[in-house]
Scaffold this motif. Structure first.
Motif, PDB file in Angstrom:
ATOM      1  N   ILE A 180      67.958  73.607  38.608  1.00  0.00           N
ATOM      2  CA  ILE A 180      68.734  72.749  37.708  1.00  0.00           C
ATOM      3  C   ILE A 180      69.419  73.588  36.625  1.00  0.00           C
ATOM      4  O   ILE A 180      68.789  74.389  35.931  1.00  0.00           O
ATOM      5  N   ASP A 181      70.732  73.383  36.500  1.00  0.00           N
ATOM      6  CA  ASP A 181      71.510  74.053  35.452  1.00  0.00           C
ATOM      7  C   ASP A 181      71.514  73.263  34.148  1.00  0.00           C
ATOM      8  O   ASP A 181      71.525  73.840  33.063  1.00  0.00           O
ATOM      9  N   GLU A 182      71.570  71.945  34.250  1.00  0.00           N
ATOM     10  CA  GLU A 182      71.641  71.087  33.070  1.00  0.00           C
ATOM     11  C   GLU A 182      70.523  70.051  33.143  1.00  0.00           C
ATOM     12  O   GLU A 182      70.502  69.221  34.060  1.00  0.00           O
ATOM     13  N   PHE A 205      82.029  72.739  36.801  1.00  0.00           N
ATOM     14  CA  PHE A 205      82.152  72.324  38.198  1.00  0.00           C
ATOM     15  C   PHE A 205      81.061  73.011  39.021  1.00  0.00           C
ATOM     16  O   PHE A 205      80.829  74.208  38.914  1.00  0.00           O
ATOM     17  N   GLY A 206      80.372  72.211  39.838  1.00  0.00           N
ATOM     18  CA  GLY A 206      79.338  72.738  40.715  1.00  0.00           C
ATOM     19  C   GLY A 206      77.976  72.865  40.084  1.00  0.00           C
ATOM     20  O   GLY A 206      77.014  73.263  40.766  1.00  0.00           O
ATOM     21  N   SER A 207      77.846  72.545  38.798  1.00  0.00           N
ATOM     22  CA  SER A 207      76.537  72.646  38.158  1.00  0.00           C
ATOM     23  C   SER A 207      75.603  71.573  38.685  1.00  0.00           C
ATOM     24  O   SER A 207      76.026  70.481  39.062  1.00  0.00           O
ATOM     25  N   ARG A 257      69.215  63.172  39.964  1.00  0.00           N
ATOM     26  CA  ARG A 257      69.814  64.499  40.111  1.00  0.00           C
ATOM     27  C   ARG A 257      71.126  64.391  40.883  1.00  0.00           C
ATOM     28  O   ARG A 257      71.260  63.564  41.787  1.00  0.00           O
ATOM     29  N   LEU A 258      72.050  65.292  40.530  1.00  0.00           N
ATOM     30  CA  LEU A 258      73.348  65.315  41.204  1.00  0.00           C
ATOM     31  C   LEU A 258      73.958  66.695  41.060  1.00  0.00           C
ATOM     32  O   LEU A 258      73.509  67.522  40.259  1.00  0.00           O
ATOM     33  N   VAL A 259      75.011  66.925  41.840  1.00  0.00           N
ATOM     34  CA  VAL A 259      75.829  68.132  41.718  1.00  0.00           C
ATOM     35  C   VAL A 259      77.176  67.707  41.159  1.00  0.00           C
ATOM     36  O   VAL A 259      77.824  66.803  41.700  1.00  0.00           O
ATOM     37  N   ALA A 260      77.603  68.325  40.084  1.00  0.00           N
ATOM     38  CA  ALA A 260      78.860  67.957  39.413  1.00  0.00           C
ATOM     39  C   ALA A 260      80.042  68.573  40.165  1.00  0.00           C
ATOM     40  O   ALA A 260      80.620  69.583  39.746  1.00  0.00           O
ATOM     41  N   ASP A 261      80.396  67.967  41.292  1.00  0.00           N
ATOM     42  CA  ASP A 261      81.437  68.530  42.155  1.00  0.00           C
ATOM     43  C   ASP A 261      82.674  67.637  42.250  1.00  0.00           C
ATOM     44  O   ASP A 261      83.467  67.768  43.184  1.00  0.00           O
ATOM     45  N   ASN A 262      82.848  66.738  41.297  1.00  0.00           N
ATOM     46  CA  ASN A 262      84.020  65.860  41.265  1.00  0.00           C
ATOM     47  C   ASN A 262      84.632  65.975  39.873  1.00  0.00           C
ATOM     48  O   ASN A 262      84.159  65.351  38.928  1.00  0.00           O
ATOM     49  N   PRO A 263      85.700  66.780  39.720  1.00  0.00           N
ATOM     50  CA  PRO A 263      86.232  67.037  38.383  1.00  0.00           C
ATOM     51  C   PRO A 263      86.898  65.800  37.778  1.00  0.00           C
ATOM     52  O   PRO A 263      87.351  64.906  38.482  1.00  0.00           O
ATOM     53  N   MET A 290      78.361  56.454  27.958  1.00  0.00           N
ATOM     54  CA  MET A 290      78.820  57.778  27.554  1.00  0.00           C
ATOM     55  C   MET A 290      79.715  58.269  28.682  1.00  0.00           C
ATOM     56  O   MET A 290      79.910  57.562  29.677  1.00  0.00           O
ATOM     57  N   ALA A 291      80.294  59.442  28.545  1.00  0.00           N
ATOM     58  CA  ALA A 291      81.158  59.957  29.607  1.00  0.00           C
ATOM     59  C   ALA A 291      80.924  61.446  29.785  1.00  0.00           C
ATOM     60  O   ALA A 291      80.656  62.177  28.813  1.00  0.00           O
ATOM     61  N   PHE A 292      81.017  61.880  31.030  1.00  0.00           N
ATOM     62  CA  PHE A 292      80.972  63.300  31.367  1.00  0.00           C
ATOM     63  C   PHE A 292      82.387  63.822  31.567  1.00  0.00           C
ATOM     64  O   PHE A 292      83.228  63.143  32.168  1.00  0.00           O
ATOM     65  N   LEU A 293      82.630  65.009  31.098  1.00  0.00           N
ATOM     66  CA  LEU A 293      83.853  65.734  31.419  1.00  0.00           C
ATOM     67  C   LEU A 293      83.467  66.869  32.359  1.00  0.00           C
ATOM     68  O   LEU A 293      82.823  67.841  31.939  1.00  0.00           O
ATOM     69  N   VAL A 294      83.806  66.726  33.634  1.00  0.00           N
ATOM     70  CA  VAL A 294      83.509  67.758  34.625  1.00  0.00           C
ATOM     71  C   VAL A 294      84.743  68.641  34.754  1.00  0.00           C
ATOM     72  O   VAL A 294      85.831  68.169  35.109  1.00  0.00           O
ATOM     73  N   GLU A 295      84.577  69.900  34.445  1.00  0.00           N
ATOM     74  CA  GLU A 295      85.706  70.832  34.451  1.00  0.00           C
ATOM     75  C   GLU A 295      86.207  71.076  35.876  1.00  0.00           C
ATOM     76  O   GLU A 295      85.469  70.882  36.853  1.00  0.00           O
ATOM     77  N   ASN A 296      87.437  71.529  35.975  1.00  0.00           N
ATOM     78  CA  ASN A 296      87.988  71.927  37.264  1.00  0.00           C
ATOM     79  C   ASN A 296      87.229  73.142  37.796  1.00  0.00           C
ATOM     80  O   ASN A 296      86.720  73.971  37.025  1.00  0.00           O
ATOM     81  N   GLY A 297      87.165  73.217  39.127  1.00  0.00           N
ATOM     82  CA  GLY A 297      86.576  74.389  39.756  1.00  0.00           C
ATOM     83  C   GLY A 297      87.658  75.404  40.079  1.00  0.00           C
ATOM     84  O   GLY A 297      88.667  75.524  39.375  1.00  0.00           O
ATOM     85  N   GLY A 298      87.464  76.139  41.169  1.00  0.00           N
ATOM     86  CA  GLY A 298      88.435  77.146  41.559  1.00  0.00           C
ATOM     87  C   GLY A 298      89.388  76.623  42.615  1.00  0.00           C
ATOM     88  O   GLY A 298      88.969  76.208  43.692  1.00  0.00           O
ATOM     89  N   GLY A 299      90.662  76.600  42.316  1.00  0.00           N
ATOM     90  CA  GLY A 299      91.655  76.200  43.298  1.00  0.00           C
ATOM     91  C   GLY A 299      91.959  74.717  43.268  1.00  0.00           C
ATOM     92  O   GLY A 299      91.308  73.912  42.601  1.00  0.00           O
ATOM     93  N   GLU A 300      92.967  74.356  44.035  1.00  0.00           N
ATOM     94  CA  GLU A 300      93.489  72.988  44.039  1.00  0.00           C
ATOM     95  C   GLU A 300      92.483  71.976  44.548  1.00  0.00           C
ATOM     96  O   GLU A 300      92.391  70.849  44.039  1.00  0.00           O
TER      97      GLU A 300
END
Length: 396
Positions: A183-185, A278-280, A347-353, A372-382
């Motif tokens: 777990i990262d977060e 992204f991906g955390s 538990r989840l993987v933050a893979d939806n920016p 509340m709201a999560f801001l999931v950052e962009n990952g690598g690439g389009e």
């Protein structure tokens, strides 16, 4: 919606509903509605798939079909390990898919739903909505619209938390699940109701003892923006719409399900987000509180499914409770209720920016700020980034 608007203006709890419905119809147990009761025709011996959605605004429901067992095969658009049951408990926003075999003597059998209300002393709609499961081969006399000719299923008592818990605990993934292990977060969110104290009597302060009802997560009562969307503000760099300081743990730690000091009943307001890479991999403990009243809160996360790895009553114990987490076949859900006076772990993987709201699916609670709201950052690439709006998107 007028009922909720009235509650928002007055600060009081909303009026109770007049009826529940199945496919838009209240059913035979309400006055003047039996002619329009929804009927489902079945052929003896066939097995049908019934998709059940709780579209009620503010009520969890028990659901049953007279003399027929249901085999649960899916929940929240994900397959489950099949199990049979006589009754479902389904919260607002949740879906449950069941198989039913028409294996009873040809007749008309009631489908029925009524409230599961776990908050002690809080008024609720104590009526029962019905539809009809009707065998095509039933006799003409049996098919008559006389409600006494139909068989009504037994439903649990309105406050039967044991039955609700037993049902929810049976929902599992059909095979070994890909649950995040590292777990990262690790986040801990309290969820519950509160009261805003008014300085003087007012039409807008009709809650208990000159207050307004409110609700919060980690003592932050979420304020929805009115002049811009959060996602648009983030990607366009518009200031003043939100902040990125939603707390990962409660600002003040206390006995969440005990006798809570009145000094902790009033949250602060804000449009606060929590940023995720992204991906955390993320673990969230959703802890109910006893502020004003213990209750179940059907918590929904936009943009994601998550694994429900544990739940329990009382305060979450980080030294003991993780040892009982189900990391083998936990259910995959998008809405899960906190037990009354208890907690649930996901538990989840933050893979939806993008920007994704987490909120209680009781409409009055989200209006009070239980979100509340999560801001999931962009990952690598389009492929791992939010797609910009098309150039021809109409302007507001």
């Amino acid at each position: 919606m007028d009922v909720l608007k009235q509650a928002t203006v007055t600060g009081a709890a909303p009026n109770n509903s007049n009826a529940f419905t199945i496919n838009g119809q209240p059913g035979d147990l309400y006055r003047c509605s039996s002619e329009e009761t929804t009927a489902f025709l079945v052929t003896a011996g066939e097995t049908i798939l019934l998709r059940i959605i709780n579209a009620a605004l503010n009520q969890q429901l028990f659901f049953a079909i007279a003399n027929h067992q249901m085999t649960v095969v899916g929940a929240d658009a994900a397959y489950t390990k099949p199990f049979t049951t006589n009754v479902l408990m389904i919260g607002p926003g949740q879906t449950t898919d069941v198989l039913i075999t028409a294996n009873q003597p040809p007749a008309r059998y009631y489908i029925a739903a009524q409230a599961y209300a776990s908050a002690p002393g809080v008024p609720f709609d104590n009526t029962t909505t019905t539809a009809i499961l009707e065998y095509k081969s039933a006799s003409c006399e049996t098919k008559s619209r006389n409600p006494s000719k139909s068989i009504l299923p037994p439903l649990p008592a309105f406050n039967d938390t044991n039955t609700a818990t037993a049902f929810t605990s049976q929902v599992k993934s059909p095979s070994r699940a890909n649950v995040p292990l590292d777990i990262d977060e690790s986040l801990f969110f309290t969820v519950g109701i509160g009261l805003i104290n008014c300085s003087r009597p007012s039409f807008r302060c009709q809650g208990p003892n000159n207050t307004r009802f409110t609700a919060s997560m980690n003592n932050i009562s979420f304020v929805l923006p009115t002049r811009n969307s959060i996602q648009q503000a983030y990607y366009k760099g518009t200031p003043g719409i939100f902040t990125l300081d939603f707390p990962p743990i409660p600002p003040v730690q206390f006995d969440y399900t005990g006798n809570v000091s009145r000094g902790l009943w009033q949250p602060v307001q804000g449009t606060k987000l929590y940023k995720l890479k992204f991906g955390s991999t993320v673990q969230i403990i959703l802890q109910g509180t006893s502020i004003f009243a213990i209750d179940e809160h059907p918590m929904h996360l936009h943009g994601y499914h998550f694994y429900v790895i544990g739940r329990g009553f009382g305060n979450f114990n980080p030294k003991v409770d993780p040892s009982n987490f189900n990391l083998i076949d936990p259910p995959l859900r998008n809405t899960i209720s906190t037990p009354p006076g208890g907690w649930v772990a996901i538990r989840l993987v933050a893979d939806n920016p993008g920007v994704w709201l987490m909120h209680c699916h009781l409409d009055v609670h989200i209006g009070w700020g239980l979100a509340m709201a999560f801001l999931v950052e962009n990952g690598g690439g389009e492929a791992q980034s939010v797609i910009p709006p098309p150039v021809d998107l109409p302007q507001c």
